[in-house]
Design an enzyme around this catalytic site. Structure first.
Site, PDB file in Angstrom:
ATOM      1  N   GLY A  32      14.902  22.371  61.000  1.00 22.84           N
ATOM      2  CA  GLY A  32      13.966  23.465  60.768  1.00 22.84           C
ATOM      3  C   GLY A  32      12.532  23.070  60.461  1.00 22.84           C
ATOM      4  CG  ASP A  60      20.145  32.554  54.017  1.00 21.29           C
ATOM      5  OD1 ASP A  60      19.729  32.270  55.155  1.00 21.29           O
ATOM      6  OD2 ASP A  60      19.485  33.225  53.201  1.00 21.29           O
ATOM      7  NE  ARG A  76      12.791  23.275  72.844  1.00 22.88           N
ATOM      8  CZ  ARG A  76      12.105  22.940  71.779  1.00 22.88           C
ATOM      9  NH1 ARG A  76      12.712  22.554  70.663  1.00 22.88           N
ATOM     10  NH2 ARG A  76      10.785  23.011  71.791  1.00 22.88           N
ATOM     11  CE  LYS A 101       9.133  26.508  73.245  1.00 21.94           C
ATOM     12  NZ  LYS A 101      10.360  26.133  72.533  1.00 21.94           N
TER      13      LYS A 101
END
Length: 332
Positions: free
Chosen positions: A227, A161, A112, A69
């Site tokens: 993240g 956020d 994924r 990837k």
């Protein structure tokens, strides 16, 4: 060679399919039935971006997969109306080394990555979890939300956020998009409001500082750190790393090489190495214990691994061939 678009993949491969594939991939990894070099990261200073190359081979009894990837992180792409994490997945035939398929990789990355959180949440969180919290509304956020909703019957998910307007817009869209789950998705104005009494907390940011107060996490909660993927990033507070009764990784080598929010507590002496139990694949195999009682705080950290991409990619390729989806291209 088969070419598969995002729409092709969406038509044949669900979040539940991806969660199942990710569990299989991590089990194979923990069994030593794969070869996964650490990814190569190349900085592109003039564009403030990074390009990452992630190869892997899996040689399981029921699946053999080879692939690469190519994924990039370009924060300013959003200003161009482009994905900030563009990617391409290359699937090769492990018997011949010939490219079997090229797939739109941005969606596979989202799928994924959402699925690995879904797998961890399904395995480690309390089954009766009702309140979720999601930090970040970028390109990975929708799949993270979908995964949480897929594995747990949540009544409410709070979205935070640093830009409240983005949280509002995201919540509105997700309420419409995921209306079939019957979950109330709301934007909140501060991080404390998001995590107080939350059963599942998922962070999907690139923050260099903690995004919530670890002291406010309740007993029995499950935390997903999704993240942060470099030593400089620290979206998880050290307090929650210390408080967690079980700390589980996708891959130990990856997390302890790349994840700042798990590396720093170790370097700073806040925790010792034995505080980190091991890998999710080992939990699946029964080699180590996951949650043992409803009051434990569990923490899962992932930095991503090419094994997830090659297993998911191989399963998508096989399903596409079976269903006749995609466009075949002759290279000769």
């Amino acid at each position: 060679m088969l070419i598969l678009t995002k729409e092709d993949i969406q038509s044949i491969f669900s979040m539940r399919d991806a969660i199942k594939a990710d569990k299989e991939a991590l089990k194979l990894y923990s069994q030593g039935k794969s070869f996964v070099p650490l990814r190569t990261n190349i900085d592109i200073p003039e564009a403030e971006g990074q390009s990452l190359y992630m190869p892997a081979y899996v040689g399981g009894d029921n699946i053999k997969a080879l692939g690469l990837k190519i994924v990039s992180v370009y924060p300013h792409n959003v200003e161009r109306g482009l994905p900030n994490v563009p990617a391409t997945m290359v699937v090769l035939d492990p018997q011949t080394g010939i490219v079997a398929a090229i797939m739109e990789g941005t969606f596979i990355t989202q799928l994924r990555t959402g699925a690995i959180q879904g797998a961890a949440t399904e395995i480690l969180s309390n089954e009766n979890s009702k309140i979720g919290a999601l930090f970040g509304t970028g390109g990975q956020a929708q799949s993270q939300l979908e995964a949480m909703l897929t594995v747990r019957n949540l009544t409410e998910v709070r979205v935070f956020d640093i830009n409240y307007e983005k949280a509002l817009d995201f919540s509105k869209k997700m309420n419409e998009h995921f209306s079939n789950f019957g979950t109330r998705i709301i934007a909140v104005k501060n991080a404390d409001e998001a995590v107080i009494d939350a059963d599942i907390v998922t962070t999907v940011t690139t923050s260099k500082m903690p995004v919530f107060n670890g002291k406010l996490i309740k007993s029995g909660a499950h935390i997903n750190g999704i993240g942060a993927y470099t030593p400089e990033m620290h979206e998880l507070p050290p307090e929650i790393v210390l408080r967690a009764n079980k700390v589980i990784f996708d891959t130990v080598s990856g997390v302890l090489s790349e994840a700042g929010d798990l590396i720093s507590p170790l370097k700073d002496g806040i925790v010792t190495r034995d505080h980190y139990q091991g890998e999710l694949g080992e939990v699946i195999l029964g080699k180590i214990k996951g949650r043992e009682n409803p009051n434990e705080i569990t923490l899962f950290k992932t930095v991503g691994s090419a094994i997830l991409d090659v297993v998911v990619g191989e399963k998508i390729y096989k399903k596409a061939v079976e269903t006749g989806i995609g466009k075949n291209v002759e290279l000769s």
